[in-house]
Scaffold this motif. Structure first.
Motif: not given
Ligand code: PMV
Length: 315
Positions: A44-49, A78-90
């Motif tokens: 629920d917070t931006p970034g990957v924890r 993330q790179q291989r998936a070609g995603l600029e950013e990841l969604p907020p994740l734990v």
């Protein structure tokens, strides 16, 4: 809230460790009772924890160092998936594989992170065994320098494999076992850093190629013969080959008194053969036992100071 779980097993090298780094064949198998398990949840917070409470870790991937293996696993997906950013994740990691014990804990943790994250992001291709294997190898390189690739292969495919390090592509062949093979995996309780042992062996090989090159070749020949014996279900021969492999590893200087003691005790208690497994200088040993001997060998290993014993069957 979305939630995805994946796991990867521990592994043992049955024949050919160290020599496998130099292009000789080796055989390894999963140890499924110990596992690294990863759960990915929407945050629920931006970034990957990244949370690994077993080892007291709680970091944000964005703040993690370049050489942080688990963060690197996340960045690679993330790179291989070609995603600029990841969604907020734990990302939550739990592992029952002893760390630095020759059971492939680092590879299993990375493989579980990669698979769980790829599945969570619905990247079907990236969650395939082959992709998990390749990405885990890249993570292994951060800490191991020159990993052969056998650890990531066994934990990603989760089956016994015959493995040869090759360019451009490794030779990976699943093994069919002729008869069930019972193994006891005994932990000396001493921890050992794979990269340190592997680089010390490399230094010794460079200093004394005339001594080390034939040792590597002998281990390769043992692994080759073991493959035939495994497929034929020739347990007696498999035991003898383990003993021979252990002798070569002693000559390579990677055994130690604790490993030698557990290996000797296992043989005296009726194992068909025994050897250290993995990088050596601490960590685990394996013993090949007939099913009637399992209890006796287990008791003998415990009395000789093994801190944990796992029973594993290749079938
Ligand atoms: O100690 P472990 O489980 O990481 O096994 C290392 C196996 C070696 O052959 C010594 C190194 C390698 O990369 O194959």
């Amino acid at each position: 809230m979305g939630r995805t779980t994946a796991s990867a097993p521990g592994k043992v090298i049955l024949y050919g460790e160290h020599a496998v780094v130099y292009g000789y064949p080796a055989i390894a198998a999963p140890v499924t009772q110990v596992r690294a398990t990863v759960t990915v949840c929407d945050g629920d917070t931006p970034g990957v924890r990244l949370l690994a409470p077993d080892v007291g870790r709680d970091v944000w991937v964005a703040d993690a160092r370049e050489d942080d293996a688990l963060a690197a696993a996340v960045r690679l997906v993330q790179q291989r998936a070609g995603l600029e950013e990841l969604p907020p994740l734990v990302i939550h990691l739990e592992s029952t594989i002893p760390i630095a014990g020759g059971l492939g804990s680092g590879a299993a943790s990375a493989a579980a992170v990669i698979r769980a994250l790829a599945m969570h992001l619905q990247q079907v291709e990236l969650s395939s065994d082959a992709a998990v294997c390749d990405l885990t190898y890249l993570v292994e390189r951060i800490h191991h320098g020159t990993p052969s690739g056998i650890d990531n292969t066994v934990v990603a495919y989760e089956r016994p494999v015959y493995f040869v390090r090759r360019h451009p592509e490794n030779r990976i062949e699943p093994l069919v076992v002729g008869r069930p093979v019972h193994l006891l995996v005994g932990d000396t309780g001493l921890r050992s850093a794979t990269h340190a042992v592997v680089s010390d062996v490399r230094r010794r090989w460079q200093e004394e190629p005339e001594r080390f090159a034939p040792l590597f070749a002998a281990c390769g020949a043992i692994a080759e013969e073991a493959r035939t014996a495994l497929e034929a279900g020739d347990l007696a021969r498999l035991g003898t080959l383990m003993d021979e492999n252990h002798r070569r590893l002693q000559e390579m200087t990677v055994s130690d008194p604790a490993l030698d003691r557990l290996v000797a005790v296992a043989r005296d208690a009726g194992a068909l053969g025994a050897k250290l497994s993995g990088a050596g200088r601490g960590g685990n040993m394996i013993a090949l036992v007939e099913s009637e001997q399992i209890e006796e060998v287990r008791q003998a290993l415990l009395s000789a100071g093994a801190v944990q014993i796992l029973a594993s069957v290749l079938a």
